[in-house]
Motif scaffolding. Structure first.
Motif, PDB file in Angstrom:
ATOM      1  N   VAL A  59       0.726  -1.650  -0.185  1.00 35.14           N
ATOM      2  CA  VAL A  59       0.152   0.093  -0.296  1.00 35.14           C
ATOM      3  C   VAL A  59       0.945   1.339  -0.418  1.00 35.14           C
ATOM      4  O   VAL A  59       0.206   2.401   0.061  1.00 35.14           O
ATOM      5  N   PHE A  60       1.993   0.715   0.709  1.00 38.29           N
ATOM      6  CA  PHE A  60       3.076   2.364   0.456  1.00 38.29           C
ATOM      7  C   PHE A  60       4.580   1.868  -0.105  1.00 38.29           C
ATOM      8  O   PHE A  60       5.104   1.188   0.609  1.00 38.29           O
ATOM      9  N   ARG A  61       4.940   3.185  -1.039  1.00 38.88           N
ATOM     10  CA  ARG A  61       6.217   2.333  -1.201  1.00 38.88           C
ATOM     11  C   ARG A  61       6.999   3.396  -1.593  1.00 38.88           C
ATOM     12  O   ARG A  61       6.501   4.124  -2.334  1.00 38.88           O
ATOM     13  N   PRO A  62       8.251   4.156  -0.995  1.00 39.38           N
ATOM     14  CA  PRO A  62       8.384   5.360  -1.924  1.00 39.38           C
ATOM     15  C   PRO A  62       8.606   5.677  -3.223  1.00 39.38           C
ATOM     16  O   PRO A  62       9.778   4.971  -3.261  1.00 39.38           O
ATOM     17  N   GLU A  63       8.854   6.905  -3.092  1.00 41.54           N
ATOM     18  CA  GLU A  63      10.089   7.388  -4.298  1.00 41.54           C
ATOM     19  C   GLU A  63      11.319   7.565  -4.236  1.00 41.54           C
ATOM     20  O   GLU A  63      11.685   7.310  -3.072  1.00 41.54           O
ATOM     21  N   ASP A 106      -7.318   7.165  -2.160  1.00 40.30           N
ATOM     22  CA  ASP A 106      -8.668   6.444  -2.046  1.00 40.30           C
ATOM     23  C   ASP A 106      -9.094   5.364  -1.514  1.00 40.30           C
ATOM     24  O   ASP A 106     -10.232   5.556  -1.525  1.00 40.30           O
ATOM     25  N   SER A 107      -8.396   4.684  -1.717  1.00 37.20           N
ATOM     26  CA  SER A 107      -8.720   3.226  -0.914  1.00 37.20           C
ATOM     27  C   SER A 107      -7.395   2.526   0.079  1.00 37.20           C
ATOM     28  O   SER A 107      -6.678   3.011  -0.352  1.00 37.20           O
ATOM     29  N   LEU A 108      -8.554   1.972   0.653  1.00 39.62           N
ATOM     30  CA  LEU A 108      -7.057   0.872   1.472  1.00 39.62           C
ATOM     31  C   LEU A 108      -6.478   0.056   1.077  1.00 39.62           C
ATOM     32  O   LEU A 108      -5.544  -0.033   1.988  1.00 39.62           O
ATOM     33  N   LEU A 109      -6.764  -0.063   0.092  1.00 40.67           N
ATOM     34  CA  LEU A 109      -5.325  -0.894  -1.095  1.00 40.67           C
ATOM     35  C   LEU A 109      -4.669  -0.123  -1.718  1.00 40.67           C
ATOM     36  O   LEU A 109      -3.411  -0.486  -2.193  1.00 40.67           O
ATOM     37  N   GLY A 110      -5.159   1.219  -0.632  1.00 42.48           N
ATOM     38  CA  GLY A 110      -3.925   2.220  -1.764  1.00 42.48           C
ATOM     39  C   GLY A 110      -3.778   2.344  -3.158  1.00 42.48           C
ATOM     40  O   GLY A 110      -5.069   2.032  -3.955  1.00 42.48           O
ATOM     41  N   PRO A 111      -2.734   2.606  -3.909  1.00 45.16           N
ATOM     42  CA  PRO A 111      -1.294   3.198  -3.124  1.00 45.16           C
ATOM     43  C   PRO A 111      -1.925   4.881  -2.515  1.00 45.16           C
ATOM     44  O   PRO A 111      -2.716   6.042  -3.097  1.00 45.16           O
ATOM     45  N   PHE A 112      -0.927   4.284  -0.446  1.00 44.80           N
ATOM     46  CA  PHE A 112      -0.693   6.035  -0.260  1.00 44.80           C
ATOM     47  C   PHE A 112       0.167   6.402  -0.433  1.00 44.80           C
ATOM     48  O   PHE A 112       1.290   6.195  -0.751  1.00 44.80           O
ATOM     49  N   THR A 113       0.219   8.107  -0.727  1.00 48.04           N
ATOM     50  CA  THR A 113       1.073   8.831  -1.032  1.00 48.04           C
ATOM     51  C   THR A 113       1.293   9.817   0.077  1.00 48.04           C
ATOM     52  O   THR A 113       0.344  10.713   0.502  1.00 48.04           O
ATOM     53  N   PRO A 114       2.603  10.798  -0.319  1.00 47.17           N
ATOM     54  CA  PRO A 114       2.254  11.531   0.637  1.00 47.17           C
ATOM     55  C   PRO A 114       1.626  12.651   0.751  1.00 47.17           C
ATOM     56  O   PRO A 114       1.207  13.141  -0.338  1.00 47.17           O
ATOM     57  N   HIS A 115       0.997  12.842   1.263  1.00 46.80           N
ATOM     58  CA  HIS A 115       0.262  13.889   1.737  1.00 46.80           C
ATOM     59  C   HIS A 115       0.662  15.546   2.558  1.00 46.80           C
ATOM     60  O   HIS A 115       0.185  16.677   2.227  1.00 46.80           O
ATOM     61  N   SER A 116       1.067  15.432   3.404  1.00 47.42           N
ATOM     62  CA  SER A 116       1.406  16.526   4.623  1.00 47.42           C
ATOM     63  C   SER A 116       3.698  17.018   3.839  1.00 47.42           C
ATOM     64  O   SER A 116       3.701  15.782   3.363  1.00 47.42           O
ATOM     65  N   GLU A 117       3.798  17.957   4.063  1.00 48.97           N
ATOM     66  CA  GLU A 117       4.423  17.827   3.452  1.00 48.97           C
ATOM     67  C   GLU A 117       6.289  17.782   4.943  1.00 48.97           C
ATOM     68  O   GLU A 117       6.223  18.414   5.049  1.00 48.97           O
ATOM     69  N   GLY A 118       6.157  16.312   4.839  1.00 46.63           N
ATOM     70  CA  GLY A 118       7.100  16.160   5.895  1.00 46.63           C
ATOM     71  C   GLY A 118       6.266  15.432   7.027  1.00 46.63           C
ATOM     72  O   GLY A 118       5.145  15.752   6.911  1.00 46.63           O
TER      73      GLY A 118
END
Length: 298
Positions: A59-63, A106-118
């Motif tokens: 659901v999350f992998r960093p860029e 938008d989904s519990l299955l992601g992908p999750f992306t950064p929302h806050s600035e750090g």
């Protein structure tokens, strides 16, 4: 896809999102094989009975330009204004301090992306395990820990979040320090000779059916991981907070959260034991009576 039993699943800091419409539970947590080193990301598992799970689903992998590369910890996922927001702890590259940041999907299955600035926790604090709390006026807060390595006596703090969850409003308030509870014990560390240290971990908020505001949080009893409960006298996030004298769970498990199973049972999720790579999810039935909690079984 083969089903995975709890006894086969390595996970810390379990966080469960029940979705009644689907009849499915989504299990998030610290899922790297070695969470003490380089971070890979976060996975989710999906199941119907809290016994077996499908997954893992990434659901999350960093860029490549992500601001952290080590210690990806304690993802919590909260639905807020029709989107899913992940509060997760990362160790920043620029100052080597932990902080909790907000990601979105938008989904519990992601992908999750950064929302806050750090991280939204203070930049010069070593902070971890932030959780979202919506107060009685519908305003968002983050409740988090300030690590013992900075303050010796670990703290639980709170600060208002902006409506869009991208930053904070005002200054953090210290809600309590670990030593204010009678159940945790101090420990010594070779890096800080002669200093009594107390841990605060994993705050999680829960309002009882009678409106009492409780907080779960973890620490150690004679170097064994344990989970305690505090009660807000005012019923608000700012307390004051009164600690239960005895730990709720003291069998080498903690970083707990409460949720309702599909049969209506109140459930506690913890990880145990507290040693990598042996940590597994454990789900316990909880009785709620007169604003107090008690473990009643598996």
């Amino acid at each position: 896809m083969a089903m995975i039993k709890n006894t086969q699943l390595q996970i810390r800091d379990p966080f469960v999102v029940p979705v009644v419409e689907e009849g499915q539970y989504y299990l998030f947590g610290s899922t790297d094989t070695n969470i003490w080193g380089k971070g890979t990301g976060f996975n989710v598992y999906v199941g119907r009975d809290l016994l077996e799970w499908e997954g893992p689903y990434a659901v999350f992998r960093p860029e490549a330009d992500f601001y952290a590369e080590n210690n990806f910890w304690a993802p919590e996922v909260h639905k807020y204004e029709d989107r899913y927001y992940m509060f997760a702890t990362f160790r920043r590259k620029d100052n080597d301090l932990l902080g909790t940041a907000v990601l979105v999907s938008d989904s519990l299955l992601g992908p999750f992306t950064p929302h806050s600035e750090g991280p939204v926790t203070p930049k010069d604090w070593c902070s971890l395990d932030g959780t979202l709390f919506i107060d009685e006026e519908g305003l968002p807060w983050i409740v988090f820990c300030r690590e013992w390595q900075q303050v010796a006596d670990g703290q639980v703090c709170a600060v208002r979040l902006t409506k869009e969850l991208k930053g904070t409003i005002g200054e953090p308030v210290v809600l309590f320090s670990a030593s204010q509870a009678s159940w945790p014990t101090a420990f010594q560390h070779t890096r800080y000779p002669g200093q009594d240290n107390y841990v605060t971990d994993g705050p999680s908020m829960y309002r009882t059916g009678t409106g009492v505001l409780l907080m779960l949080w973890a620490s150690f009893i004679n170097n064994t991981y344990a989970l305690g409960v505090a009660t807000s006298v005012s019923g608000t996030v700012l307390g004051p907070w009164v600690q239960e004298e005895e730990a709720l769970f003291r069998s080498d498990g903690g970083h707990g959260m409460l949720f309702h199973a599909f049969d209506g049972s109140l459930m506690l999720a913890v990880h145990t034991p507290n040693q990598t790579p042996n940590e597994q999810p454990l789900f316990l039935k909880i009785e709620e009576m007169a604003g107090k909690l008690r473990v009643i079984g598996m």
